[in-house]
Write an enzyme that holds these catalytic residues in place. Structure first.
Site, PDB file in Angstrom:
ATOM      1  N   GLU A  49      -8.674   1.457  -4.114  1.00 43.85           N
ATOM      2  CA  GLU A  49      -9.778   0.964  -5.127  1.00 43.85           C
ATOM      3  C   GLU A  49      -9.206   0.536  -6.297  1.00 43.85           C
ATOM      4  O   GLU A  49      -9.740   1.270  -7.394  1.00 43.85           O
ATOM      5  CB  GLU A  49     -10.678   2.189  -5.415  1.00 43.85           C
ATOM      6  CG  GLU A  49     -11.797   1.909  -4.227  1.00 43.85           C
ATOM      7  CD  GLU A  49     -13.271   2.711  -4.630  1.00 43.85           C
ATOM      8  OE1 GLU A  49     -13.402   2.584  -5.670  1.00 43.85           O
ATOM      9  OE2 GLU A  49     -13.976   2.361  -3.564  1.00 43.85           O
ATOM     10  N   HIS A 272     -13.168  10.341  -6.516  1.00 41.24           N
ATOM     11  CA  HIS A 272     -12.686  11.132  -5.282  1.00 41.24           C
ATOM     12  C   HIS A 272     -11.756  12.297  -5.752  1.00 41.24           C
ATOM     13  O   HIS A 272     -11.038  11.984  -6.699  1.00 41.24           O
ATOM     14  CB  HIS A 272     -11.920  10.276  -4.337  1.00 41.24           C
ATOM     15  CG  HIS A 272     -12.779   9.187  -3.633  1.00 41.24           C
ATOM     16  ND1 HIS A 272     -12.878   9.322  -2.148  1.00 41.24           N
ATOM     17  CD2 HIS A 272     -13.717   8.497  -3.982  1.00 41.24           C
ATOM     18  CE1 HIS A 272     -13.909   8.241  -1.865  1.00 41.24           C
ATOM     19  NE2 HIS A 272     -14.516   7.958  -2.814  1.00 41.24           N
TER      20      HIS A 272
END
Lengths: 419, 419
Positions: A49, A272
């Protein structure tokens, strides 16, 4: 190589949530991540990402002294988001973009536009060939009604096949990334059974970090309860997986995760959690590091998961065909309406309404055409994965049928001896 | 395996021109092809442009006794057109769909809709691992103004990389297919230099068939002078390429092509000519079958072709970015016009014209949006291939810089010795 050869490998993995205009505190987080990576000096930092190539270039420059080699995996419209920083020279690079990755008309989910992929780096460390893979699979937006399940299973199969076929000459295989699957999910089991990869969290004796190794936790200020769905205490969807292939033994000495905050000043790096693994590779007698799928229980688990995946993809194919058929009906309906409008215009009845309806109707037919083609392509992609799974299943069943020496099956089954 | 081990491999390759509703005498040609393949009983028959899955199933049934194993490679909207029939059990299957494959709005060329791909079959013959690849690259519609050149070079690179990374454990590598490139074209050189594959037509001592090994010849009744462009005597674009990897030696004993007619009754199988090769694999001392790119002249040719491919892809990237920018301007222009139309409707001036123009203008903006996204994705794909080429070039230059022992370079360059 000495008999007491031992190679230490320190690995960092993080889904960075680096989406321009959308992610909070992006610039600050990337800066702190760079500082942390420089401080810790891992052997490999595998990121997902990172959807801003500028941010990759920023990190590349910042990390250059500690990580002289780096690569950004480009794909799709916005990129795969995958990149890697390495303390050792990267010998070879390869990338595979998944055939299926959601739907373009689900633009608010965005996965289709990203070109989700798996990247491979080949490194040579102390004469040992290391294949390091980094990936990010399609997100799961609803666990109760997961419309992307078939796509994710197909992606897991493509990933497993890609690893299986590109790592035949590797001594050590490492896979890091955000699989968007829980440990016991079908795709995750398929991946582990087919490749023989082992889960660092399950294998390590020394784990420090979030409860149950979760990589999305409620304590993280960027995570909402909606993100966690029916798992309010967190989910484990990011992994460090590994195996040794030929005469080597690999084990995970320590595995650490962040726990909703960065290890130094408390603000998280991302939504995350980061995974940090210390792996050791040593020589071993061939039987010590046998692939888990080699024994009869392993093989039976493999056959069972291959069957389940086949069924799931079959459901996906039926769904894709239903949508293609529906779009086909809309096309026929739209074309009929176009003819009717032509008649109305020719007959001078309701001419104005007919002219007004003409263009939207052409748009409808074109749109339905695009949907039809898309779902035909989806069905083809799912059929392809299903056919490969069926072939694997057939071969597995054949080799199990030969009893206690399954590894001999391919040779015994092959014909064409002319020597 | 005995020291005097020798394996004979008879291979058939044909671009079948099997397009439903478009190809002439399709049913009859497929029937005759099936009869011929049954009669000849090759080890492997690798086919392209079988775009009807029904025709594949027909052949599968017809050929089942002589070729018990078969596979159809599904991809894209209409399929990859690739399939294979094998006299020996297929151990493993893999497929890679090329990232770039023409433009959807060039629908009259059709390549984009096909999902051009490369298929891999792993076979074990007499204990020897054979990786057989079948592929079909993007067609060349105009040699003078080839708008697909960058895409074809990118495909050739992806093909070369796919073979390089998936054949590391293979003893013999075989690639058959319609490359849509002449022998000295950039993509063809790139493929041969990077993989070390050798051309059966160049290598064989015993060639029988069309003049200069051409696989599209004017004598074939399905070939028009337009198809041949500036080469009225024929072109060679279909290939059988091979190499042996580890301690084996492979050579092409005979290569035969059809010559514009089927070998038995005179009517051609397709608009392309079939290739039939008889290959022999034998044991060899390691140095006898060294890869052509290993010596200094080979390496210099490789560096030169990598450089040229980089430049070609750079031109492609610039072109893709130009189109994306152009589409961007159209979007801005269309949106401005939409605002203007809103003002006209609100002000009751030219209301009817404004309402009539509204929908086509929305269509224009949406269409330009799709073109913008497509070319952004194209630029990403070309950049990715270019980055991989640049990385390969850098590594090649580094290893050449180390003088007369280039094969030691990766080991010497690698760090992280901790044993």
């Amino acid at each position: 190589m000495k008999p007491n050869f031992s190679l230490r490998l320190r690995v960092f993995n993080l889904n960075c949530w680096d989406i321009p205009y959308l992610s909070k505190h992006r610039v600050d987080r990337m800066k702190r991540l760079g500082d942390f990576l420089n401080l810790e000096s891992f052997d490999l930092a595998l990121l997902q990402e990172v959807w801003s190539e500028q941010d990759f270039q920023y990190l590349r420059q910042k990390l250059a002294p500690a990580y002289p080699d780096a690569h950004y995996f480009r794909s799709g419209i916005f990129g795969s988001g995958l990149c890697v920083f390495s303390r050792h020279p990267i010998q070879e690079i390869l990338q595979h973009v998944y055939t299926l990755n959601g739907y373009p008309y689900k633009f608010y989910h965005g996965d289709w536009f990203c070109g989700k992929a798996v990247g491979l780096l080949v490194l040579r460390l102390s004469g040992l060939v290391l294949n390091a893979y980094v990936t990010h699979l399609h997100a799961e937006y609803s666990r109760q009604k997961d419309i992307y399940l078939a796509h994710r299973v197909a992606q897991a199969w493509e990933l497993a096949q890609f690893i299986h076929h590109t790592s035949k000459n590797a001594d050590v295989v490492l896979l890091c990334g955000d699989l968007n699957m829980h440990p016991k999910d079908l795709g995750c089991c398929l991946l582990k059974e087919w490749t023989g990869l082992r889960d660092a969290y399950v294998e390590t004796q020394d784990f420090k970090g979030s409860e149950d190794g979760c990589t999305m936790v409620p304590k993280n200020c960027y995570v909402s309860q909606q993100d966690l769905g029916p798992f309010p205490f967190g989910i484990r969807i990011d992994y460090v997986l590994y195996k040794a292939v030929s005469g080597f033994h690999i084990y995970c000495k320590t595995l650490t995760t962040t726990t909703g905050c960065d290890p130094h000043n408390g603000t998280p790096f991302s939504d995350h959690e980061a995974l940090m693994a210390t792996l050791y590779v040593k020589h071993s007698p061939p039987q010590e590091d046998s692939c888990p799928a080699d024994g009869p229980p392993g093989r039976s688990a493999l056959v069972s998961v291959l069957r389940e995946a086949c069924t799931e993809l079959g459901l996906g194919v039926a769904q894709a065909r239903w949508w293609a058929a529906f779009a086909g009906y809309v096309i026929v309906w739209g074309l009929t309406l176009l003819v009717l409008l032509c008649v109305l215009v020719a007959g001078l009845e309701a001419r104005e309404v007919a002219v007004l309806l003409w263009t939207p109707n052409v748009g409808l037919v074109l749109g339905a055409g695009a949907v039809y083609l898309f779902h035909r392509q989806e069905a083809k992609g799912l059929c392809r994965a299903q056919a490969e799974l069926q072939h694997a299943l057939r071969r597995e069943n054949e080799s199990q049928g030969l009893g206690s020496e399954p590894q001999l099956a391919p040779l015994l089954a092959a014909g064409g001896r002319q020597s």
